[in-house]
Design a protein around this motif. Sequence first.
Motif, PDB file in Angstrom:
ATOM      1  N   LEU A 231      27.436  53.522  32.286  1.00 58.08           N
ATOM      2  CA  LEU A 231      27.765  54.942  32.123  1.00 58.08           C
ATOM      3  C   LEU A 231      29.125  55.276  32.728  1.00 58.08           C
ATOM      4  CD1 LEU A 231      24.383  56.792  32.795  1.00 58.08           C
ATOM      5  CD2 LEU A 231      25.426  56.184  30.609  1.00 58.08           C
ATOM      6  N   GLN A 232      29.512  54.569  33.788  1.00 50.93           N
ATOM      7  CA  GLN A 232      30.820  54.818  34.403  1.00 50.93           C
ATOM      8  C   GLN A 232      31.965  54.543  33.430  1.00 50.93           C
ATOM      9  OE1 GLN A 232      31.515  53.624  38.649  1.00 50.93           O
ATOM     10  NE2 GLN A 232      29.545  52.617  38.390  1.00 50.93           N
ATOM     11  N   HIS A 233      31.716  53.702  32.430  1.00 50.65           N
ATOM     12  CA  HIS A 233      32.761  53.347  31.473  1.00 50.65           C
ATOM     13  C   HIS A 233      32.537  53.981  30.105  1.00 50.65           C
ATOM     14  CE1 HIS A 233      34.188  50.495  34.433  1.00 50.65           C
ATOM     15  NE2 HIS A 233      32.984  49.949  34.491  1.00 50.65           N
ATOM     16  N   ASP A 234      31.534  54.853  29.996  1.00 49.66           N
ATOM     17  CA  ASP A 234      31.251  55.507  28.722  1.00 49.66           C
ATOM     18  C   ASP A 234      32.268  56.636  28.496  1.00 49.66           C
ATOM     19  OD1 ASP A 234      29.818  57.842  27.154  1.00 49.66           O
ATOM     20  OD2 ASP A 234      28.768  56.000  26.612  1.00 49.66           O
ATOM     21  N   ILE A 238      33.027  59.811  30.963  1.00 50.07           N
ATOM     22  CA  ILE A 238      34.351  59.902  31.596  1.00 50.07           C
ATOM     23  C   ILE A 238      34.991  61.260  31.315  1.00 50.07           C
ATOM     24  CG2 ILE A 238      36.711  59.006  31.517  1.00 50.07           C
ATOM     25  CD1 ILE A 238      35.504  56.216  31.092  1.00 50.07           C
ATOM     26  N   ASP A 239      35.023  61.660  30.055  1.00 50.54           N
ATOM     27  CA  ASP A 239      35.687  62.910  29.684  1.00 50.54           C
ATOM     28  C   ASP A 239      34.990  64.132  30.255  1.00 50.54           C
ATOM     29  OD1 ASP A 239      37.613  61.561  28.295  1.00 50.54           O
ATOM     30  OD2 ASP A 239      36.691  61.829  26.328  1.00 50.54           O
ATOM     31  N   THR A 240      33.656  64.108  30.280  1.00 46.70           N
ATOM     32  CA  THR A 240      32.913  65.299  30.669  1.00 46.70           C
ATOM     33  C   THR A 240      32.646  65.390  32.163  1.00 46.70           C
ATOM     34  OG1 THR A 240      31.806  65.209  28.516  1.00 46.70           O
ATOM     35  CG2 THR A 240      30.858  66.681  30.163  1.00 46.70           C
ATOM     36  N   TYR A 241      32.390  64.231  32.807  1.00 49.20           N
ATOM     37  CA  TYR A 241      31.926  64.279  34.190  1.00 49.20           C
ATOM     38  C   TYR A 241      32.809  63.546  35.194  1.00 49.20           C
ATOM     39  CZ  TYR A 241      27.781  65.849  31.759  1.00 49.20           C
ATOM     40  OH  TYR A 241      26.932  66.543  30.953  1.00 49.20           O
ATOM     41  N   LEU A 242      33.632  62.612  34.742  1.00 46.71           N
ATOM     42  CA  LEU A 242      34.445  61.837  35.681  1.00 46.71           C
ATOM     43  C   LEU A 242      35.914  62.230  35.663  1.00 46.71           C
ATOM     44  CD1 LEU A 242      32.928  58.262  35.220  1.00 46.71           C
ATOM     45  CD2 LEU A 242      32.210  60.092  36.758  1.00 46.71           C
ATOM     46  N   GLY A 243      36.359  62.939  34.633  1.00 49.80           N
ATOM     47  CA  GLY A 243      37.744  63.385  34.585  1.00 49.80           C
ATOM     48  C   GLY A 243      38.638  62.425  33.835  1.00 49.80           C
ATOM     49  N   LEU A 244      39.761  62.946  33.377  1.00 46.73           N
ATOM     50  CA  LEU A 244      40.687  62.157  32.570  1.00 46.73           C
ATOM     51  C   LEU A 244      41.322  61.028  33.361  1.00 46.73           C
ATOM     52  CD1 LEU A 244      42.465  64.968  30.535  1.00 46.73           C
ATOM     53  CD2 LEU A 244      40.750  63.347  29.722  1.00 46.73           C
TER      54      LEU A 244
END
Length: 253
Positions: A231-234, A238-244
């Motif tokens: 999920l960390q690389h999905d 990334i776009d929704t929860y981890l930032g650009l």
Amino acid sequence: MTASALLETNDLQVHYGRVEALPGVRLRVEAGRIATLIGPNGAGKSTLLNALMGALLKPGTSRGAIQFDGEDISGLSVPERCSRGLCLVPETRELFGSMSVEDNLVLGAYLHRKRRDDRSRSDLERVYALFPRLKERRLQEARTLSGGERQMLALGRALMARPRLLMLDEPSLGLAPRIVGEMFQVISRLPSEGIAVLLVEQNARAALRVADYGYVLETGRVSLEGPAQTLQHDPQVIDTYLGLSARHKEASA
């Protein structure tokens, strides 16, 4: 080899009158593992935890199977679920402000005190070893603690109950980054002590870093699930929860 399921839900639903808070959630927490639940505000994460604990904060109805260690606990009360090893640390922490730090911790062991269990003292020392600041402040009233110390106390009190599954609702909320790091270090160690964890957390990056498996909850439904590392690389996560910045890091790797 897949670990055995400690907690499983099948089509768990929560309704408040005509409002469908959880249309039907299926999740699994394996023994000795950390599962995390991420998603936007209002997605139903806290509602799900309270439904699992049997402690819905609003008058509502819950339907669907909740299996804990192979037993259907759907009809059990909150104390009965606690006695089986299910424990929830809510976002509000719910400490007794006028009581000392140590008295708050001792209250967490009330199930075992009824059985005259002499391990309570060693449990207390174990909590103090995890959170030395609590030992330093053991005689202070809980209301005089900082936000980070109150979260440590809430987690420490839950550990005094010797949970088999610890559910945490936003443990990093309002805490300084350094304290967040300390908190997640403790959380990451719990499976080695035989405690499974279901972690609800807005800080998706930190949650996925310590978790074994992750679920993304959106509008009451699981929209995505998988191993936390995956999920960390999905791209969607990334776009929704981890930032650009995470996406850029992926691209340059």
